[in-house]
Design a protein around this motif. Structure first.
Motif, PDB file in Angstrom:
ATOM      1  N   MET A   1       0.723  -1.071  -0.077  1.00 56.27           N
ATOM      2  CA  MET A   1       0.070   0.483  -0.170  1.00 56.27           C
ATOM      3  C   MET A   1       0.953   1.132  -0.031  1.00 56.27           C
ATOM      4  O   MET A   1       1.897   0.974   0.824  1.00 56.27           O
ATOM      5  N   ILE A   2       0.494   2.114  -0.701  1.00 50.60           N
ATOM      6  CA  ILE A   2       1.473   3.187  -1.085  1.00 50.60           C
ATOM      7  C   ILE A   2       0.617   3.752   0.215  1.00 50.60           C
ATOM      8  O   ILE A   2      -0.885   4.358   0.068  1.00 50.60           O
ATOM      9  N   GLN A   3       1.894   5.536   0.917  1.00 53.50           N
ATOM     10  CA  GLN A   3       1.018   5.279   1.971  1.00 53.50           C
ATOM     11  C   GLN A   3       0.335   7.002   1.748  1.00 53.50           C
ATOM     12  O   GLN A   3       1.328   7.797   0.303  1.00 53.50           O
ATOM     13  N   PRO A   4      -0.122   7.886   1.719  1.00 53.12           N
ATOM     14  CA  PRO A   4      -0.293   9.702   1.632  1.00 53.12           C
ATOM     15  C   PRO A   4       0.347  10.452   1.627  1.00 53.12           C
ATOM     16  O   PRO A   4       1.772   9.785   2.883  1.00 53.12           O
ATOM     17  N   GLY A   5       0.620  10.940   0.705  1.00 51.40           N
ATOM     18  CA  GLY A   5       2.239  11.762   1.286  1.00 51.40           C
ATOM     19  C   GLY A   5       3.382  11.669   0.203  1.00 51.40           C
ATOM     20  O   GLY A   5       4.854  13.097  -0.797  1.00 51.40           O
ATOM     21  N   ALA A   6       3.052  10.110  -0.220  1.00 49.76           N
ATOM     22  CA  ALA A   6       4.237  10.179  -1.767  1.00 49.76           C
ATOM     23  C   ALA A   6       3.570  10.506  -3.384  1.00 49.76           C
ATOM     24  O   ALA A   6       2.320  11.003  -2.915  1.00 49.76           O
ATOM     25  N   THR A   7       4.408  10.543  -3.934  1.00 50.82           N
ATOM     26  CA  THR A   7       3.996  10.892  -5.220  1.00 50.82           C
ATOM     27  C   THR A   7       3.739   9.754  -6.265  1.00 50.82           C
ATOM     28  O   THR A   7       4.265   9.327  -6.332  1.00 50.82           O
ATOM     29  N   ILE A   8       2.568  10.209  -6.777  1.00 52.32           N
ATOM     30  CA  ILE A   8       2.199   9.678  -8.205  1.00 52.32           C
ATOM     31  C   ILE A   8       2.435  10.359  -9.247  1.00 52.32           C
ATOM     32  O   ILE A   8       2.270  11.316  -9.380  1.00 52.32           O
ATOM     33  N   GLY A   9       2.961   9.764 -10.234  1.00 50.09           N
ATOM     34  CA  GLY A   9       3.536  10.716 -11.954  1.00 50.09           C
ATOM     35  C   GLY A   9       1.931  10.035 -12.078  1.00 50.09           C
ATOM     36  O   GLY A   9       1.304   8.461 -12.437  1.00 50.09           O
ATOM     37  N   THR A 280     -17.863   6.959  -6.006  1.00 54.97           N
ATOM     38  CA  THR A 280     -16.899   6.766  -6.470  1.00 54.97           C
ATOM     39  C   THR A 280     -17.035   7.173  -7.050  1.00 54.97           C
ATOM     40  O   THR A 280     -17.203   6.109  -8.411  1.00 54.97           O
ATOM     41  N   SER A 281     -15.761   8.206  -7.862  1.00 54.87           N
ATOM     42  CA  SER A 281     -15.778   8.600  -9.376  1.00 54.87           C
ATOM     43  C   SER A 281     -14.175   6.685 -10.080  1.00 54.87           C
ATOM     44  O   SER A 281     -14.234   6.923  -9.224  1.00 54.87           O
ATOM     45  N   GLN A 282     -14.028   7.180 -11.691  1.00 52.86           N
ATOM     46  CA  GLN A 282     -13.536   6.010 -11.599  1.00 52.86           C
ATOM     47  C   GLN A 282     -11.690   6.959 -11.776  1.00 52.86           C
ATOM     48  O   GLN A 282     -11.276   6.756 -11.715  1.00 52.86           O
ATOM     49  N   PHE A 283     -12.068   8.093 -10.854  1.00 52.18           N
ATOM     50  CA  PHE A 283     -11.069   8.685 -10.959  1.00 52.18           C
ATOM     51  C   PHE A 283      -9.839   8.691  -9.307  1.00 52.18           C
ATOM     52  O   PHE A 283      -9.256   8.057  -9.436  1.00 52.18           O
ATOM     53  N   GLU A 284     -11.437   8.922  -8.995  1.00 53.26           N
ATOM     54  CA  GLU A 284     -10.849   8.475  -7.133  1.00 53.26           C
ATOM     55  C   GLU A 284     -10.524   6.938  -7.303  1.00 53.26           C
ATOM     56  O   GLU A 284      -9.305   6.360  -6.585  1.00 53.26           O
ATOM     57  N   ASN A 285     -11.194   6.070  -8.125  1.00 53.02           N
ATOM     58  CA  ASN A 285     -10.926   4.571  -7.754  1.00 53.02           C
ATOM     59  C   ASN A 285      -9.641   3.819  -8.682  1.00 53.02           C
ATOM     60  O   ASN A 285      -8.872   3.304  -8.326  1.00 53.02           O
ATOM     61  N   HIS A 286      -9.581   4.711  -9.723  1.00 49.35           N
ATOM     62  CA  HIS A 286      -7.832   4.592 -10.625  1.00 49.35           C
ATOM     63  C   HIS A 286      -6.682   4.397  -9.482  1.00 49.35           C
ATOM     64  O   HIS A 286      -5.887   3.585  -9.298  1.00 49.35           O
ATOM     65  N   ILE A 287      -7.230   5.554  -8.922  1.00 45.22           N
ATOM     66  CA  ILE A 287      -5.481   6.286  -8.033  1.00 45.22           C
ATOM     67  C   ILE A 287      -5.716   5.415  -6.384  1.00 45.22           C
ATOM     68  O   ILE A 287      -5.520   4.787  -6.127  1.00 45.22           O
ATOM     69  N   ARG A 288      -7.188   4.890  -5.957  1.00 47.71           N
ATOM     70  CA  ARG A 288      -6.889   3.694  -5.258  1.00 47.71           C
ATOM     71  C   ARG A 288      -6.615   2.649  -5.367  1.00 47.71           C
ATOM     72  O   ARG A 288      -5.558   1.681  -4.828  1.00 47.71           O
ATOM     73  N   ALA A 289      -6.707   2.042  -6.741  1.00 50.82           N
ATOM     74  CA  ALA A 289      -6.740   1.290  -7.426  1.00 50.82           C
ATOM     75  C   ALA A 289      -5.127   1.122  -7.979  1.00 50.82           C
ATOM     76  O   ALA A 289      -4.426  -0.100  -6.853  1.00 50.82           O
ATOM     77  N   ILE A 290      -4.109   1.790  -7.865  1.00 55.27           N
ATOM     78  CA  ILE A 290      -2.802   2.151  -8.166  1.00 55.27           C
ATOM     79  C   ILE A 290      -2.401   2.158  -6.810  1.00 55.27           C
ATOM     80  O   ILE A 290      -0.326   1.718  -7.037  1.00 55.27           O
ATOM     81  N   CYS A 291      -2.444   2.517  -6.110  1.00 57.32           N
ATOM     82  CA  CYS A 291      -1.919   2.519  -4.367  1.00 57.32           C
ATOM     83  C   CYS A 291      -2.700   1.570  -3.049  1.00 57.32           C
ATOM     84  O   CYS A 291      -1.813   1.893  -2.913  1.00 57.32           O
ATOM     85  N   GLY A 292      -3.422   0.628  -4.092  1.00 60.57           N
ATOM     86  CA  GLY A 292      -3.047  -0.550  -3.064  1.00 60.57           C
ATOM     87  C   GLY A 292      -4.399  -0.642  -2.082  1.00 60.57           C
ATOM     88  O   GLY A 292      -4.608  -1.206  -0.861  1.00 60.57           O
ATOM     89  N   LEU A 293      -5.117   0.115  -2.304  1.00 58.26           N
ATOM     90  CA  LEU A 293      -6.335   0.567  -1.367  1.00 58.26           C
ATOM     91  C   LEU A 293      -7.332   0.124  -1.708  1.00 58.26           C
ATOM     92  O   LEU A 293      -7.659  -0.494  -2.649  1.00 58.26           O
ATOM     93  N   PRO A 294      -8.536   0.094  -0.632  1.00 58.20           N
ATOM     94  CA  PRO A 294      -9.669  -0.827  -0.715  1.00 58.20           C
ATOM     95  C   PRO A 294     -10.354   0.021  -2.268  1.00 58.20           C
ATOM     96  O   PRO A 294     -10.829   1.594  -2.421  1.00 58.20           O
ATOM     97  N   LEU A 295     -11.459  -0.784  -2.912  1.00 56.03           N
ATOM     98  CA  LEU A 295     -11.941   0.267  -4.099  1.00 56.03           C
ATOM     99  C   LEU A 295     -13.104   0.812  -3.040  1.00 56.03           C
ATOM    100  O   LEU A 295     -13.927   0.071  -1.881  1.00 56.03           O
ATOM    101  N   GLY A 296     -13.384   1.537  -3.825  1.00 55.27           N
ATOM    102  CA  GLY A 296     -15.376   2.637  -3.246  1.00 55.27           C
ATOM    103  C   GLY A 296     -15.888   2.024  -4.399  1.00 55.27           C
ATOM    104  O   GLY A 296     -15.830   1.403  -5.043  1.00 55.27           O
TER     105      GLY A 296
END
Length: 351
Positions: A1-9, A280-296
Motif C-alpha cells: 500500500m502506498i501511503q498518503p504523502g507519496a508522489t504519483i507519476g 466513488t468516481s472513476q478517477f478516485e478508484n483509479h488512484i485507489r487501485a494503483i495505490c493498493g487501497l480498498p476500492l470505493g
C-alpha cells in the motif's frame, strides 16, 4: 500500500491527468506530471511537472525516482522508453499499452478471449484494400492501426469505387465493416493487483463526428440486457493483462449481442459522469487501485445522469451554463477554443 504523502507519476498532461491529480490530492497524494508539451493543464493542479520527450531516458529515470507509482492518462505513450522505469512502478503494466496502441493486435486479443469485434482486415497496400472491400463489403471505416482518436485518423469508405480513388497514407491501416447497432455503451471497471474488481453502471454514449457528445444513465433495456456479457469479456481482458487501475471497453449493442469496438487502458470520457453521479468516481478508484487501497462503492447516485461534452465551447459560454443550478461544470483550463476540441463537460443528476 502506498501511503498518503507519496508522489504519483502521471504520464500525459491533459484533462484526464488533471482530474486524476485532483482525485489523488483528495486522498493525500502529490502528483508529478510527465509530458512532452511545454505547458500542461494537468500540471496546473499538480506538485511537479517534467516537460521532456517520451524517449528522454534520463528524464524518465529522474521522474521514476521521484514517484512511488506511475500511471497514464494517455494510452499512446511509447512503450520502449518505459524500460527506463522499474516495471513494478507502472500501473497498469506495459502489456495493456502494447495491445491498445495497435487496433489489429487489440481486435485479435479480444477475439482470442471469445469477444466479437466488427469484421476487420489489415490494410498495408491498395491490393489489401481491394481484398478487404471484397471480403467485408462497403460501407466501412478505414483507420490507422496506431494513434488517432476522436475521429482523427479515420476515413469512411462509402463504396468500392471510392476506395479505389483513395490515396492511402503510408502507415499500417485496418479496415472495419460498419455495424448496425441500437446503441453504444462502455464497460468501465477498476481492478486491484490482487484481482478485486468493480464496475460502474454502463452509460449509453452518443458520438457526433467521431467525438463523444454525451453519456446518459440509465442506458435503457437494450443495452442493459447486453451489459453482463460485455462485463464478462472486460473482466477476462483485465485478468489476462494483469491489469491494475481503471480499464474501459467500448461496445455496440446489436441484435446479436454486444460487438467490441475499442479498449482504453485508462480513465475514460464516458465515465466522467461518475464524479458527481457515483458514490466513488472513476478517477478516485483509479488512484485507489494503483495505490493498493480498498476500492470505493461504484453505485450510481440519483435516478438519472447526463454528461455532455463541451466541444469548442468558450469559457464565457461554459460559465453561462451555471445559470442552471443543477449543472456541475468541469472546465479544463484550455485557453483556445476551436471546433472539435473538448474544452470541458457538464453533468446533471436527477434525484
Amino acid at each position: 500500500m502506498i501511503q498518503p504523502g507519496a508522489t504519483i507519476g502521471i504520464m500525459g498532461g491533459g484533462q484526464l491527468g488533471r482530474m486524476l491529480a485532483v482525485a489523488a490530492a483528495q486522498l493525500g497524494y502529490r502528483c508529478h506530471i510527465y509530458a512532452p508539451e511545454a505547458e500542461s493543464i494537468a500540471a496546473d493542479v499538480s506538485a511537479r511537472f517534467t516537460s521532456a520527450d517520451w524517449d528522454d531516458r534520463a528524464a524518465l529515470t529522474a521522474f521514476a525516482d521521484d514517484c512511488a507509482v506511475i500511471t497514464y492518462e494517455f494510452e499512446n505513450v511509447p512503450v520502449e522508453p518505459l524500460t527506463a522505469i522499474p516495471a513494478e512502478k507502472l500501473a497498469p503494466g506495459t502489456r495493456a499499452l502494447e495491445v491498445a496502441q495497435d487496433r489489429l493486435l487489440e481486435k485479435r486479443f479480444i477475439t482470442e478471449l471469445g469477444g466479437r469485434p466488427a469484421p476487420y482486415a489489415p490494410v498495408d497496400s491498395a491490393a489489401d484494400m481491394a481484398e478487404a472491400i471484397r471480403s467485408i463489403g462497403a460501407p466501412g471505416i478505414l483507420k490507422t492501426r496506431r494513434d488517432g482518436y476522436d475521429g482523427k485518423g479515420q476515413w469512411r469508405i462509402a463504396s468500392a469505387d471510392l476506395a479505389e480513388e483513395l490515396d492511402l497514407p503510408e502507415t499500417p491501416l485496418i479496415y472495419e465493416g460498419l455495424v448496425r447497432f441500437a446503441g453504444e455503451f462502455s464497460v468501465i471497471l477498476a481492478r486491484r493487483a490482487d484481482g478485486e474488481i468493480c464496475f460502474w453502471e454502463s452509460a449509453q454514449n452518443t458520438h457526433v463526428k467521431g467525438i463523444l457528445a454525451k453519456s446518459v444513465l440509465p442506458a435503457g433495456p437494450t443495452i442493459a440486457e447486453q451489459v453482463p456479457v460485455a462485463r464478462k469479456l472486460a473482466a477476462e481482458a483485465a485478468e489476462k493483462l494483469g491489469y491494475v487501475g481503471v480499464l474501459t471497453l467500448e461496445f455496440f449493442a446489436t441484435d446479436d449481442g454486444p460487438v467490441f469496438n475499442e479498449m482504453a487502458p485508462r480513465v475514460h470520457n464516458s465515465g466522467h459522469w461518475s464524479t458527481e453521479g457515483a458514490v466513488t468516481s472513476q478517477f478516485e478508484n483509479h488512484i485507489r487501485a494503483i495505490c493498493g487501497l480498498p476500492l470505493g462503492d461504484t453505485a450510481t447516485v440519483g435516478s438519472s445522469v447526463e454528461m455532455r461534452n463541451l466541444i469548442g465551447t468558450s469559457g464565457e459560454e461554459a460559465l453561462a451554463l451555471l445559470e442552471d443550478p443543477q449543472a456541475h461544470l468541469h472546465f479544463y483550463g484550455k485557453l483556445d477554443a476551436r471546433p472539435g476540441r473538448k474544452m470541458g463537460h457538464v453533468t446533471r443528476i436527477d434525484a
